[in-house]
Scaffold this active site. Structure first.
Site, mmCIF file in Angstrom:
data_model
loop_
_atom_site.group_PDB
_atom_site.id
_atom_site.type_symbol
_atom_site.label_atom_id
_atom_site.label_comp_id
_atom_site.label_asym_id
_atom_site.label_seq_id
_atom_site.Cartn_x
_atom_site.Cartn_y
_atom_site.Cartn_z
ATOM 1 N N ASN A 1 1.126 -1.038 0.345
ATOM 2 C CA ASN A 1 -0.445 -0.013 0.231
ATOM 3 C C ASN A 1 0.844 1.274 -0.103
ATOM 4 O O ASN A 1 0.689 2.218 -0.939
ATOM 5 C CB ASN A 1 -0.638 0.127 1.402
ATOM 6 C CG ASN A 1 -2.093 -1.152 1.044
ATOM 7 O OD1 ASN A 1 -2.697 -1.355 -0.249
ATOM 8 N ND2 ASN A 1 -2.448 -1.699 2.015
ATOM 9 N N TYR B 1 8.164 -11.628 10.801
ATOM 10 C CA TYR B 1 8.632 -10.232 11.318
ATOM 11 C C TYR B 1 10.082 -10.653 10.351
ATOM 12 O O TYR B 1 10.019 -9.983 9.312
ATOM 13 C CB TYR B 1 9.227 -10.343 12.655
ATOM 14 C CG TYR B 1 9.774 -8.659 12.849
ATOM 15 C CD1 TYR B 1 8.689 -8.155 12.837
ATOM 16 C CD2 TYR B 1 10.990 -9.202 13.047
ATOM 17 C CE1 TYR B 1 9.431 -6.397 13.263
ATOM 18 C CE2 TYR B 1 11.685 -7.889 13.198
ATOM 19 C CZ TYR B 1 11.320 -6.228 13.007
ATOM 20 O OH TYR B 1 11.684 -4.982 13.249
HETATM 21 P P1 NAD Z 1 6.765 0.894 17.765
HETATM 22 O O1 NAD Z 1 6.345 -1.022 18.250
HETATM 23 O O2 NAD Z 1 7.935 0.674 19.139
HETATM 24 O O3 NAD Z 1 6.911 0.986 16.563
HETATM 25 C C1 NAD Z 1 5.742 0.661 15.817
HETATM 26 C C2 NAD Z 1 4.361 1.223 15.437
HETATM 27 O O4 NAD Z 1 4.324 0.341 14.310
HETATM 28 C C3 NAD Z 1 3.414 1.692 16.406
HETATM 29 O O5 NAD Z 1 3.537 2.864 16.523
HETATM 30 C C4 NAD Z 1 2.024 0.827 16.348
HETATM 31 O O6 NAD Z 1 0.890 0.840 16.846
HETATM 32 C C5 NAD Z 1 2.525 0.782 14.737
HETATM 33 N N1 NAD Z 1 1.891 -0.078 13.601
HETATM 34 C C6 NAD Z 1 1.984 -0.911 14.047
HETATM 35 N N2 NAD Z 1 0.931 -1.642 12.763
HETATM 36 C C7 NAD Z 1 0.855 -1.284 12.536
HETATM 37 C C8 NAD Z 1 -0.168 -0.902 11.175
HETATM 38 N N3 NAD Z 1 -0.542 -2.156 10.757
HETATM 39 N N4 NAD Z 1 0.166 -0.291 11.068
HETATM 40 C C9 NAD Z 1 -0.711 1.302 11.330
HETATM 41 N N5 NAD Z 1 0.595 1.051 12.701
HETATM 42 C C10 NAD Z 1 1.044 -0.551 12.944
HETATM 43 O O7 NAD Z 1 8.580 0.199 17.139
HETATM 44 P P2 NAD Z 1 9.764 1.052 16.599
HETATM 45 O O8 NAD Z 1 10.671 0.270 17.727
HETATM 46 O O9 NAD Z 1 9.510 1.682 17.044
HETATM 47 O O10 NAD Z 1 9.997 -0.084 15.846
HETATM 48 C C11 NAD Z 1 9.921 0.838 14.562
HETATM 49 C C12 NAD Z 1 10.887 0.613 13.228
HETATM 50 O O11 NAD Z 1 11.629 0.295 13.569
HETATM 51 C C13 NAD Z 1 9.527 -1.266 12.894
HETATM 52 O O12 NAD Z 1 9.253 -0.755 11.472
HETATM 53 C C14 NAD Z 1 10.555 -1.887 13.678
HETATM 54 O O13 NAD Z 1 9.816 -3.124 12.233
HETATM 55 C C15 NAD Z 1 12.032 -0.921 12.517
HETATM 56 N N6 NAD Z 1 12.939 -1.539 13.536
HETATM 57 C C16 NAD Z 1 12.643 -1.324 14.478
HETATM 58 C C17 NAD Z 1 14.547 -1.364 15.542
HETATM 59 C C18 NAD Z 1 14.809 -0.904 17.110
HETATM 60 O O14 NAD Z 1 15.067 -1.826 17.725
HETATM 61 N N7 NAD Z 1 13.273 -0.303 17.849
HETATM 62 C C19 NAD Z 1 15.005 -2.305 14.737
HETATM 63 C C20 NAD Z 1 15.170 -3.358 13.624
HETATM 64 C C21 NAD Z 1 13.335 -2.418 13.199
HETATM 65 N N1 UDP Z 2 -2.396 1.769 -2.537
HETATM 66 C C1 UDP Z 2 -2.970 3.328 -2.056
HETATM 67 N N2 UDP Z 2 -2.621 4.446 -2.194
HETATM 68 C C2 UDP Z 2 -2.692 4.748 -3.369
HETATM 69 C C3 UDP Z 2 -2.070 4.243 -4.494
HETATM 70 C C4 UDP Z 2 -2.323 2.904 -4.220
HETATM 71 O O1 UDP Z 2 -3.506 2.638 -0.282
HETATM 72 O O2 UDP Z 2 -3.241 6.686 -3.128
HETATM 73 C C5 UDP Z 2 -2.265 0.753 -2.903
HETATM 74 C C6 UDP Z 2 -3.931 0.172 -3.376
HETATM 75 O O3 UDP Z 2 -4.119 -0.875 -2.393
HETATM 76 C C7 UDP Z 2 -2.856 -0.838 -4.811
HETATM 77 C C8 UDP Z 2 -1.521 -0.947 -3.384
HETATM 78 O O4 UDP Z 2 -1.364 0.308 -3.509
HETATM 79 O O5 UDP Z 2 -3.362 -2.376 -4.307
HETATM 80 C C9 UDP Z 2 -1.085 -1.547 -4.951
HETATM 81 O O6 UDP Z 2 -0.928 -0.116 -5.584
HETATM 82 P P1 UDP Z 2 -0.201 -0.196 -7.470
HETATM 83 O O7 UDP Z 2 -0.333 1.039 -7.986
HETATM 84 O O8 UDP Z 2 1.161 -0.763 -7.339
HETATM 85 O O9 UDP Z 2 -0.778 -1.873 -7.370
HETATM 86 P P2 UDP Z 2 -2.619 -1.676 -8.411
HETATM 87 O O10 UDP Z 2 -2.920 -0.796 -7.420
HETATM 88 O O11 UDP Z 2 -2.059 -1.439 -9.450
HETATM 89 O O12 UDP Z 2 -2.970 -3.180 -7.705
#
Ligand code: NAD
Ligand code: UDP
Ligand code: UDP
Length: 332
Positions: A104, A150
């Site tokens: 997305n 993950y």
């Molecule tokens: P965190 O858990 O504090 O933050 C992650 C945030 O993402 C949270 O606020 C959570 O609510 C939000 N989130 C989770 N799923 C979501 C979803 N589906 N839609 C919208 N929001 C969503 O973790 P962090 O330590 O701040 O990590 C941030 C990023 O950095 C992550 O992608 C993590 O994989 C990456 N990372 C962090 C570390 C670390 O040591 N802190 C190491 C490697 C990678």
């Molecule tokens: N998408 C979105 N916001 C945007 C444009 C796309 O969230 O402004 C999402 C949408 O769900 C789409 C995905 O991103 O399925 C991948 O987009 P892409 O254009 O690559 O693929 P397609 O739309 O052709 O599936």
């Protein structure tokens, strides 16, 4: 040399999380407008409370596994639980967040023709057999184990980023983040630094998993944010992946001793089983970040821990009801 971003409207997914909230502070400090998208799964409104009333800041409660149609100039994609305890609670949701979330956000970046940075992880190296880890190492990940949701989710997200680059010419940046710590980690998220600090401050036993001789390299959050912003500012074509982390390696026993010394706590160490697939050693080779970004972390572990201890000490003293008891202890 980086490009000057000028004043931009920037999307930070996962912005109410630990790293995201610090990144937002830095971006607002640089004069940008920020849209924070977060479903508050592991993040907290407390982390962005101080931005209430800030005209450059906007919060949207939204899950990145669903499409998002907004207008921005740049995207930092951080949404994903990062603590092993948290990401294993609902592993299917974790993979969906990494994979559907990446699709997305890449679709959004493609429509907007804007730069997108992915918060990837050292977990893509798994239980690494190359030490320290360089970006060209392909890793040693168990695709079936409890960490796979993950690790493989993040690996697939990297694949998507590079395919959107090859297929659509997107300006992508991939940061492989190593263990980062600091204020605003969730008090009960189970990661080792927050866990040891909170246990020490409460006078509880420190839970060392395994024999405590496994290693990690701990980066203070301000250093990491500096690296993320520098990477985002690189010209189109600088894609990474780039390791961002502190190359000083410590055992968990050393970390526990340091936390006890800095808190003055008389807590004891208790040993608990090592979680499955727990990597035995981890240290980034940061030569690429040094040569490409001129970036090197500057905050020593003892200094960063002091700031983290101060944060949790204040939080615990405030006695807020949502932090009364750690609800999570260990992965079994
Ligand atoms: P965190 O858990 O504090 O933050 C992650 C945030 O993402 C949270 O606020 C959570 O609510 C939000 N989130 C989770 N799923 C979501 C979803 N589906 N839609 C919208 N929001 C969503 O973790 P962090 O330590 O701040 O990590 C941030 C990023 O950095 C992550 O992608 C993590 O994989 C990456 N990372 C962090 C570390 C670390 O040591 N802190 C190491 C490697 C990678
Ligand atoms: N998408 C979105 N916001 C945007 C444009 C796309 O969230 O402004 C999402 C949408 O769900 C789409 C995905 O991103 O399925 C991948 O987009 P892409 O254009 O690559 O693929 P397609 O739309 O052709 O599936
Ligand atoms: N760990 C520990 N006690 C704890 C939590 C974690 O000894 O209460 C260990 C864990 O087994 C791992 C290291 O600390 O070897 C780092 O764990 P964390 O969950 O912080 O991050 P990881 O690098 O494993 O994703």
């Amino acid at each position: 040399m980086g490009v000057d971003l000028g004043r931009e409207r920037i999307l930070v997914t996962g912005g109410a999380g630990f790293v995201g909230s610090h990144l937002i502070d830095r971006l607002i400090g640089k004069g940008h407008d920020v849209v924070c998208v977060d479903n508050l799964l592991t993040g907290s409104k407390r982390n962005i409370d101080h931005l209430h009333g800030e005209p450059r800041f906007e919060f949207m409660r939204h899950d990145v596994t669903f499409p998002l149609y907004i207008e921005v100039d740049r995207i930092f994609n951080l949404a994903c639980p990062a603590s092993p305890v948290q990401y294993q609670r609902d592993p299917v949701a974790t993979t969906k967040t990494s994979v559907h979330g990446a699709i997305n956000m890449l679709g959004l970046a493609k429509r907007l023709k804007c730069t997108i940075l992915q918060a990837s992880t050292s977990e893509v190296y798994g239980d690494a057999q190359v030490h320290p880890q360089t970006e060209d190492y392909w890793g040693n990940v168990n695709p079936l184990g409890p960490r796979a949701c993950y690790d493989e989710g993040k690996r697939c997200a990297e694949t998507l980023f590079f395919d959107y680059r090859r297929q659509y010419g997107l300006d992508i940046k991939v940061a492989r983040i190593f263990n980062t710590y600091g204020p605003r980690m969730q008090i009960n998220d189970g990661r080792v630094v927050s866990t040891f600090v909170v246990q020490a401050l409460r006078g509880e036993d420190l839970t060392v998993f395994g024999d405590g001789r496994q290693t990690r390299s701990f980066c203070y959050v301000d250093d990491l944010v500096e690296g993320l912003v520098s990477l985002a500012e690189t010209p189109d074509g600088v894609t990474g992946p780039i390791n961002l982390g502190n190359p000083v390696e410590n055992t968990m026993l050393e970390l526990a001793d340091l936390v006890l010394a800095l808190t003055g706590s008389r807590s004891r160490l208790v040993f608990q089983p090592l979680p499955e697939d727990d990597p035995r050693q981890r240290r980034p080779d940061i030569s690429r970040a040094q040569s490409t970004l001129g970036w090197t972390p500057g905050v020593p572990l003892a200094e960063g821990l002091k700031r983290t201890i101060d944060y949790f000490d204040t939080l615990l003293s405030a006695g807020s009801p949502d932090i009364a008891e750690p609800e999570i202890r260990a992965v079994s």
